[in-house]
Design an enzyme around this catalytic site. Structure first.
Site, PDB file in Angstrom:
ATOM      1  N   LYS A  40       0.717  -1.450   0.084  1.00 54.27           N
ATOM      2  CA  LYS A  40       0.112   0.528  -0.567  1.00 54.27           C
ATOM      3  C   LYS A  40       0.792   0.889   0.027  1.00 54.27           C
ATOM      4  O   LYS A  40       0.504   2.334  -1.105  1.00 54.27           O
ATOM      5  CB  LYS A  40      -1.123  -0.104   1.716  1.00 54.27           C
ATOM      6  CG  LYS A  40      -1.764   1.528   1.591  1.00 54.27           C
ATOM      7  CD  LYS A  40      -2.525   1.562   2.780  1.00 54.27           C
ATOM      8  CE  LYS A  40      -3.414   2.254   2.640  1.00 54.27           C
ATOM      9  NZ  LYS A  40      -3.377   2.441   4.297  1.00 54.27           N
ATOM     10  N   ASP A  82      -6.902   0.877   1.251  1.00 56.74           N
ATOM     11  CA  ASP A  82      -7.292   1.298   2.754  1.00 56.74           C
ATOM     12  C   ASP A  82      -8.671   0.550   2.853  1.00 56.74           C
ATOM     13  O   ASP A  82      -9.340   0.017   2.031  1.00 56.74           O
ATOM     14  CB  ASP A  82      -6.848   2.777   2.406  1.00 56.74           C
ATOM     15  CG  ASP A  82      -8.331   3.696   2.125  1.00 56.74           C
ATOM     16  OD1 ASP A  82      -8.919   3.065   1.480  1.00 56.74           O
ATOM     17  OD2 ASP A  82      -7.914   4.658   2.955  1.00 56.74           O
TER      18      ASP A  82
END
Length: 230
Positions: free
Chosen positions: A134, A153
């Site tokens: 991420k 997320d």
């Protein structure tokens, strides 16, 4: 042996891709100025801020980073410092002890292995302490305009599931990312992530989403919404 990529949970037919892009086009109209909410002026600052943002709000990170960036404007400056000194500047951020260690170790590796520059490949980034996929996607997309994957997320996982872009568990970031990448062209990855986050904060909240006010309601199957609203 390389790990096999997860199978898709959706069928990315031409019709499914057209539907996905129509929804994103509507998001573009709704959030034309959607952007990365972590304040930064260069790739080094974005890398630091993104490492700090794990399990922490962007707003709090943005309160901590001005002093941190002033003290350590470059990887070289941070590499010459110490973990205790870095810790003092980030104590308001959750998990500050481990994050200080990761920041210092990352700075040292950038100096020793990358001539003080933030690398531009996913593999090199995820080899840095405190950097997972991420974080790497955030840095690549926002600092360099390189779209090799999608940031996922909690907001993006939730919206991707509700909008029918995936049937995976919204918390399964790897699977959600895989499904989203099958539906959207790479040049949309970075900005789409920002738009989904903005929409997740404005209307499609985790609890009690404002479906009656949502301009996407006619296109949204609302997967899991009843459970979330209870």
């Amino acid at each position: 042996m390389p790990r096999a990529a997860p199978k898709l949970t959706i069928d990315p037919t031409p019709a499914a891709r057209r539907r996905a892009r129509r929804i994103d086009d509507r998001l573009i109209d709704l959030y034309p100025h959607a952007h990365c909410r972590l304040d930064h002026d260069n790739p080094w600052q974005l890398l630091v801020a993104t490492i700090l943002s794990a399990q922490c709000t962007d707003e709090l990170v943005n309160k901590v980073t001005p002093e941190l960036f002033k003290a350590y404007p470059t990887p070289e400056a941070m590499a010459r410092s110490t973990v205790p000194a870095i810790t003092k500047l980030i104590r308001r951020v959750g998990l500050f002890n481990s994050k200080a260690k990761n920041l210092h170790a990352t700075a040292v590796l950038l100096v020793e292995d990358h001539a003080g520059q933030v690398p531009r490949t996913l593999d090199e980034l995820i080899a840095l302490p405190g950097v997972a996929r991420k974080t790497a996607n955030v840095v690549l997309g926002n600092a360099f305009g390189i779209n090799v994957g999608m940031v996922v997320d909690t907001h993006i996982g939730r919206l991707a599931h509700r909008l029918g872009f995936t049937t995976a568990d919204p918390k399964n970031a790897v699977q959600v990312e895989r499904d989203l990448m099958a539906l959207f062209p790479a040049d949309r990855y970075t900005d789409l992530a920002h738009r989904l986050i903005f929409h997740g904060r404005a209307l499609c909240t985790a609890r009690n989403p404002k479906c009656d006010e949502c301009p996407l309601r006619r296109s949204c199957p609302r997967q899991g919404v009843d459970a979330a609203s209870g």
